[in-house]
Structures are given as structure tokens and as C-alpha cells.
Design an enzyme around this catalytic site. Sequence first.
Site, PDB file in Angstrom:
ATOM      1  N   PRO A 155       0.813  -1.219   0.000  1.00  0.00           N
ATOM      2  CA  PRO A 155       0.000   0.000   0.000  1.00  0.00           C
ATOM      3  C   PRO A 155       0.850   1.275   0.000  1.00  0.00           C
ATOM      4  O   PRO A 155       0.505   2.237  -0.687  1.00  0.00           O
ATOM      5  CB  PRO A 155      -0.816  -0.132   1.296  1.00  0.00           C
ATOM      6  CG  PRO A 155      -0.909  -1.613   1.537  1.00  0.00           C
ATOM      7  CD  PRO A 155       0.364  -2.197   1.011  1.00  0.00           C
ATOM      8  N   GLY A 158       5.024   1.478  -3.912  1.00  0.00           N
ATOM      9  CA  GLY A 158       4.748   1.007  -5.262  1.00  0.00           C
ATOM     10  C   GLY A 158       5.982   1.149  -6.133  1.00  0.00           C
ATOM     11  O   GLY A 158       6.741   0.200  -6.337  1.00  0.00           O
ATOM     12  N   GLN A 301      -8.078  12.358 -45.721  1.00  0.00           N
ATOM     13  CA  GLN A 301      -6.680  12.551 -45.305  1.00  0.00           C
ATOM     14  C   GLN A 301      -6.522  12.421 -43.789  1.00  0.00           C
ATOM     15  O   GLN A 301      -5.535  11.874 -43.293  1.00  0.00           O
ATOM     16  CB  GLN A 301      -6.186  13.917 -45.777  1.00  0.00           C
ATOM     17  CG  GLN A 301      -5.971  13.964 -47.279  1.00  0.00           C
ATOM     18  CD  GLN A 301      -5.324  15.262 -47.729  1.00  0.00           C
ATOM     19  OE1 GLN A 301      -5.116  16.189 -46.955  1.00  0.00           O
ATOM     20  NE2 GLN A 301      -5.009  15.333 -49.012  1.00  0.00           N
ATOM     21  N   ILE A 359     -11.547   6.585 -34.671  1.00  0.00           N
ATOM     22  CA  ILE A 359     -11.880   6.215 -36.055  1.00  0.00           C
ATOM     23  C   ILE A 359     -13.227   5.483 -36.096  1.00  0.00           C
ATOM     24  O   ILE A 359     -13.988   5.613 -37.056  1.00  0.00           O
ATOM     25  CB  ILE A 359     -10.749   5.356 -36.683  1.00  0.00           C
ATOM     26  CG1 ILE A 359      -9.510   6.224 -36.897  1.00  0.00           C
ATOM     27  CG2 ILE A 359     -11.207   4.718 -37.995  1.00  0.00           C
ATOM     28  CD1 ILE A 359      -8.307   5.489 -37.462  1.00  0.00           C
ATOM     29  N   GLU A 385       4.417  -2.915 -13.389  1.00  0.00           N
ATOM     30  CA  GLU A 385       5.774  -3.340 -13.799  1.00  0.00           C
ATOM     31  C   GLU A 385       6.662  -2.138 -14.085  1.00  0.00           C
ATOM     32  O   GLU A 385       7.446  -2.141 -15.044  1.00  0.00           O
ATOM     33  CB  GLU A 385       5.705  -4.232 -15.037  1.00  0.00           C
ATOM     34  CG  GLU A 385       4.779  -5.393 -14.858  1.00  0.00           C
ATOM     35  CD  GLU A 385       5.498  -6.684 -14.605  1.00  0.00           C
ATOM     36  OE1 GLU A 385       6.729  -6.683 -14.572  1.00  0.00           O
ATOM     37  OE2 GLU A 385       4.794  -7.680 -14.413  1.00  0.00           O
TER      38      GLU A 385
HETATM   39  C1  LIG Z   1      -4.085  -3.992 -12.452  1.00  0.00           C
HETATM   40  C2  LIG Z   1      -2.773  -3.999 -11.740  1.00  0.00           C
HETATM   41  C3  LIG Z   1      -2.100  -5.213 -11.526  1.00  0.00           C
HETATM   42  C4  LIG Z   1      -0.902  -5.226 -10.799  1.00  0.00           C
HETATM   43  N1  LIG Z   1      -0.277  -6.447 -10.558  1.00  0.00           N
HETATM   44  C5  LIG Z   1       0.776  -6.484  -9.688  1.00  0.00           C
HETATM   45  C6  LIG Z   1       1.336  -7.734  -9.265  1.00  0.00           C
HETATM   46  O1  LIG Z   1       0.912  -8.817  -9.729  1.00  0.00           O
HETATM   47  N2  LIG Z   1       2.337  -7.733  -8.341  1.00  0.00           N
HETATM   48  C7  LIG Z   1       2.828  -6.574  -7.813  1.00  0.00           C
HETATM   49  O2  LIG Z   1       3.721  -6.652  -6.949  1.00  0.00           O
HETATM   50  N3  LIG Z   1       2.339  -5.359  -8.212  1.00  0.00           N
HETATM   51  C8  LIG Z   1       1.325  -5.291  -9.123  1.00  0.00           C
HETATM   52  N4  LIG Z   1       0.798  -4.070  -9.513  1.00  0.00           N
HETATM   53  C9  LIG Z   1       1.308  -2.849  -8.880  1.00  0.00           C
HETATM   54  C10 LIG Z   1       2.076  -1.948  -9.825  1.00  0.00           C
HETATM   55  O3  LIG Z   1       3.310  -2.500 -10.149  1.00  0.00           O
HETATM   56  C11 LIG Z   1       2.157  -0.568  -9.164  1.00  0.00           C
HETATM   57  O4  LIG Z   1       0.854   0.006  -9.248  1.00  0.00           O
HETATM   58  C12 LIG Z   1       3.181   0.329  -9.807  1.00  0.00           C
HETATM   59  O5  LIG Z   1       4.483  -0.121  -9.532  1.00  0.00           O
HETATM   60  C13 LIG Z   1       3.066   1.796  -9.340  1.00  0.00           C
HETATM   61  O6  LIG Z   1       2.986   1.866  -7.960  1.00  0.00           O
HETATM   62  P1  LIG Z   1       1.836   2.748  -7.294  1.00  0.00           P
HETATM   63  O7  LIG Z   1       0.536   2.354  -7.894  1.00  0.00           O
HETATM   64  O8  LIG Z   1       1.985   2.630  -5.827  1.00  0.00           O
HETATM   65  O9  LIG Z   1       2.126   4.235  -7.768  1.00  0.00           O
HETATM   66  P2  LIG Z   1       3.166   5.264  -7.099  1.00  0.00           P
HETATM   67  O10 LIG Z   1       4.502   4.615  -6.936  1.00  0.00           O
HETATM   68  O11 LIG Z   1       2.542   5.886  -5.909  1.00  0.00           O
HETATM   69  O12 LIG Z   1       3.274   6.335  -8.263  1.00  0.00           O
HETATM   70  C14 LIG Z   1       2.263   7.339  -8.457  1.00  0.00           C
HETATM   71  C15 LIG Z   1       2.760   8.290  -9.548  1.00  0.00           C
HETATM   72  O13 LIG Z   1       3.982   8.930  -9.093  1.00  0.00           O
HETATM   73  C16 LIG Z   1       4.996   8.756 -10.053  1.00  0.00           C
HETATM   74  N5  LIG Z   1       6.289   8.640  -9.360  1.00  0.00           N
HETATM   75  C17 LIG Z   1       6.636   7.783  -8.375  1.00  0.00           C
HETATM   76  N6  LIG Z   1       7.919   7.978  -8.007  1.00  0.00           N
HETATM   77  C18 LIG Z   1       8.400   8.991  -8.789  1.00  0.00           C
HETATM   78  C19 LIG Z   1       9.667   9.639  -8.911  1.00  0.00           C
HETATM   79  N7  LIG Z   1      10.712   9.279  -8.154  1.00  0.00           N
HETATM   80  N8  LIG Z   1       9.789  10.625  -9.795  1.00  0.00           N
HETATM   81  C20 LIG Z   1       8.749  10.988 -10.587  1.00  0.00           C
HETATM   82  N9  LIG Z   1       7.523  10.416 -10.537  1.00  0.00           N
HETATM   83  C21 LIG Z   1       7.362   9.415  -9.648  1.00  0.00           C
HETATM   84  C22 LIG Z   1       4.640   7.458 -10.786  1.00  0.00           C
HETATM   85  O14 LIG Z   1       5.231   7.446 -12.076  1.00  0.00           O
HETATM   86  C23 LIG Z   1       3.114   7.562 -10.847  1.00  0.00           C
HETATM   87  O15 LIG Z   1       2.733   8.346 -11.930  1.00  0.00           O
HETATM   88  C24 LIG Z   1      -0.364  -4.019 -10.303  1.00  0.00           C
HETATM   89  C25 LIG Z   1      -1.022  -2.816 -10.569  1.00  0.00           C
HETATM   90  C26 LIG Z   1      -2.202  -2.793 -11.275  1.00  0.00           C
HETATM   91  C27 LIG Z   1      -2.886  -1.488 -11.517  1.00  0.00           C
END
Ligand SMILES: Cc1cc2nc3c(=O)[nH]c(=O)nc-3n(C[C@H](O)[C@H](O)[C@H](O)COP(=O)(O)OP(=O)(O)OC[C@H]3O[C@@H](n4cnc5c(N)ncnc54)[C@H](O)[C@@H]3O)c2cc1C
Length: 406
Positions: A155, A158, A301, A359, A385
Site C-alpha cells: 500500500p 509502489g 486525409q 476512427i 511493472e
Molecule cells: C491492475 C494492476 C495489476 C498489478 N499487478 C501487480 C502484481 O501482480 N504484483 C505486484 O507486486 N504489483 C502489481 N501491480 C502494482 C504496480 O506495479 C504498481 O501500481 C506500480 O508499480 C506503481 O505503484 P503505485 O501504484 O503505488 O504508484 P506510485 O509509486 O505511488 O506512483 C504514483 C505516480 O507517481 C509517479 N512517481 C513515483 N515515483 C516517482 C519519482 N521518483 N519521480 C517521478 N515520478 C514518480 C509514478 O510514475 C506515478 O505516476 C499491479 C497494478 C495494477 C494497476
Amino acid sequence: MKAILTQSLPNDKKMRPDLFQAPDYYLLDELLSDEHKMVRDAAREWVKREVSPIIEDYAQKAEFPKQIINGLAEIGAFGPYIPEEYGGAGLDQISYGLIMQEIERGDSGVRSTASVQSSLVMYPIWKYGNEEQRMKYLPKLASGEFIGCFGLTEPDHGSNPGGMVTNFKDKGDHYLLNGAKMWISNAPFADIAVVWAKDETGRIHGLIVERGMEGFTTPETHNKWSLRASATGELIFDNVKVPKENLLPNKSGLGAPLGCLDSARYGIAWGAIGAAMDCYDTALRYAKERIQFDKPIAGTQLQQKKLAEMITEITKAQLLTWRLGVLRNEGKATSAQISMAKRNNVDMAINIAREARQILGGMGITGEYSIMRHMMNLESVITYEGTHDIHLLITGLDITGIPAFK
Ligand SMILES: Cc1cc2nc3c(=O)[nH]c(=O)nc-3n(C[C@H](O)[C@H](O)[C@H](O)COP(=O)(O)OP(=O)(O)OC[C@H]3O[C@@H](n4cnc5c(N)ncnc54)[C@H](O)[C@@H]3O)c2cc1C
């Protein structure tokens, strides 16, 4: 437009027949071996037969179609590159990529299930596990008897998984695991989870957690507008006793889960091409049939610009990915190269989905066509990922030597 609306048909027949014809503008088939083409064509036929007719209905219901698990195993989607002695298909990286491309041509959620199973569950057990763990789990995962999931994201962690708080303590004859993971694909019905957690010194290790272990629950995440045909959930560990033999012994540290992500991201780079090809092919066919102002809209076009740019971007992505596959086969591909391909190709696919949707005009928003589903799916693919931003920062770090994450 001779739009035959299918409102009166049952839900599972609402999508139009799958008329997909794969674009190959630069004759890239000539770069593929007979085995590559055979593997790809088998996956393509299977998707047409088993995925296309049902996927819209499952996406609408927000349910993973479990009946396709055996078929996924049969086309080699579970462990394409895992050696045959462990039940894998023993294929090379290009075949692996082509299978992912074809499955995602059907649906990104189905490809997600295959990616997780192969690269995030089978790969770490194969690479970081011992022989007993390989023999115990890999054949069952390859056949689809077991479905796995991969718990890295938390939580509060990420994009920065190294900050994870999920941890385990050595209790002599077992480990005691506590913490929570979220956004975990396949979690609600997975038989096993490869979970990344910190030991008492703060070092990250992989543990195999099995459904049924006391204190381990996997609540489903509802109300997604994206990847609706893929089940997503949490992994909750409340004093879970994990047998010591379930720790993956051969690699620890953040590099271990990141190694799995390299393999999965490579598959996503190919998969995104599949989604883009489907959107392009659908939009091209529609534009040639749809008459407005007494001529096909394909003859305007503005629509030709959209279609011409789509095929250009798909062709560039195909070349990038094919070359990356060759580098992977030679063991030379870097994580940063994989990041570039994942980022480029998913962005390419989501842009094509948005243009293709336009489209089709109003028809583009219906489930009669696959485009809107692809478009919404790709919103997850561009985030999971490693987000679009994070992959850019990885390229930035690679070319400057300076990390810009903090
Ligand atoms: C449908 C789905 C399936 C998934 N499946 C898996 C799974 O099987 N196993 C697993 O472990 N995870 C899984 N994930 C998790 C996924 O990998 C994370 O959602 C992802 O890594 C981003 O983490 P977060 O959602 O906490 O976003 P955050 O890390 O909170 O990021 C929020 C925003 O801040 C930006 N950000 C963060 N850090 C920086 C920085 N240093 N500089 C600039 N911008 C930044 C990010 O680019 C993003 O736009 C899944 C996610 C989804 C939506």
C-alpha cells in the site's frame, strides 16, 4: 455503415467475429525461424478460437475466464522459456515474446495472468530456488494445475519497492511472516504466492506462501475499469508460519525481484504490440467500410494520417522488440534496454488505441469491438511493472549515471 447491432444476442456472442489480420509492414516474418512462426500461429489460432468469442463478456462481468487455463498451458504460455525438464516449453526469447504478443492481441488481462505465472512465479523458482522447489512447483505451474501470483507492491510502496515493510522473523523451525501486499494479479485464486519480504537485517528475500496457510488471506480488489478480465487482489499476512524450506535460497536483495521484472517487462513490450495490432487492424477494416459523405472514411486525409502513423509506430516497435529478443537470446540485453522497450511500446499501444477508438466514432465505445477494452487495459499496463515515468528515469540514469528518483 452496415452496422448490424447485436443487442439481441446473448452477452457471450456480442463481440463481432474475430477477423484479425496481423500487420507485417517490414516483412519481419523473414526474421523468424520456422519454430517461431509455428509457436506464434498456434497461439494466434488459439486466441481466435478460445479467447475472442468470450473475452468481452468476461471483461464486462469483471471475471477471469478460468476455463482457458488449460489452453494457455497447451500453447506454452506458462513458462515458455523454462526448460522442458521442469515442464516448461524450452523455447527461446523470441518465441516467448510472440506468445505474449498473441495473447495480448486478445486481452491484456489474459496476458497478465500468463506473464505473472511465467516470469514472476516460475522464473524466480527456477532461478533462485533449489532443485526440490523446482521439482515441487514448476511442473504444476507449467500445466496450469497451480496458478501463482507475485507479491512485491505494498500500500505505501509502489514505485519504491525497496521501502517495503512486509517482514519475516526466524522462529527456529519456521519463519513468521507479517505485512500486506496490494494490486496483486491472480491473487484471489492463486494456489501459491512468491512474496518479497525483509528479514530481521532488512534484506529482501523471496518466500513461497501457499493458499491454506493459517493467517494468509487474498481479498479481491473490485471496481476496476481496467484489466477487468484479470483478477487483482491483496495478500494479507497475519503471523503466517512459513516453512523454512519455502525460502528461495539462491538470490536475495532488491535485485532478485527486479530480475523477475526484467523478464516480465520484456514480455509486456511484445504484448503491447499485440494490443496495438488489434486496434490498428480493427480501425483499418472499419475505416474502409464506413461510408460518410458518400465515400469510405479511409479515403479522407485525416483518417489516413491516423492509420499511417499507427502502422509506422507498430513497425518501429516490432523492430525494437525483435532486436531486444535477439539480445536476450544472446544474454546481452540490459535492464535499461528492457525498460526502454516496455515504455515505448505500451505508450505506442495506448496512443493507437485512443486514435483507433476515434476512427470508429460512436461504435468505438461499445463492446462490439475490442478497442475500448484494449484502451482501458493499457491504462494498467502503462502503470504496472514500473510506471511510464519510472522507466524514463531508468533510461535517464543509464545515460547520465545520475539517479533522479529522489
Ligand atoms: C491492475 C494492476 C495489476 C498489478 N499487478 C501487480 C502484481 O501482480 N504484483 C505486484 O507486486 N504489483 C502489481 N501491480 C502494482 C504496480 O506495479 C504498481 O501500481 C506500480 O508499480 C506503481 O505503484 P503505485 O501504484 O503505488 O504508484 P506510485 O509509486 O505511488 O506512483 C504514483 C505516480 O507517481 C509517479 N512517481 C513515483 N515515483 C516517482 C519519482 N521518483 N519521480 C517521478 N515520478 C514518480 C509514478 O510514475 C506515478 O505516476 C499491479 C497494478 C495494477 C494497476
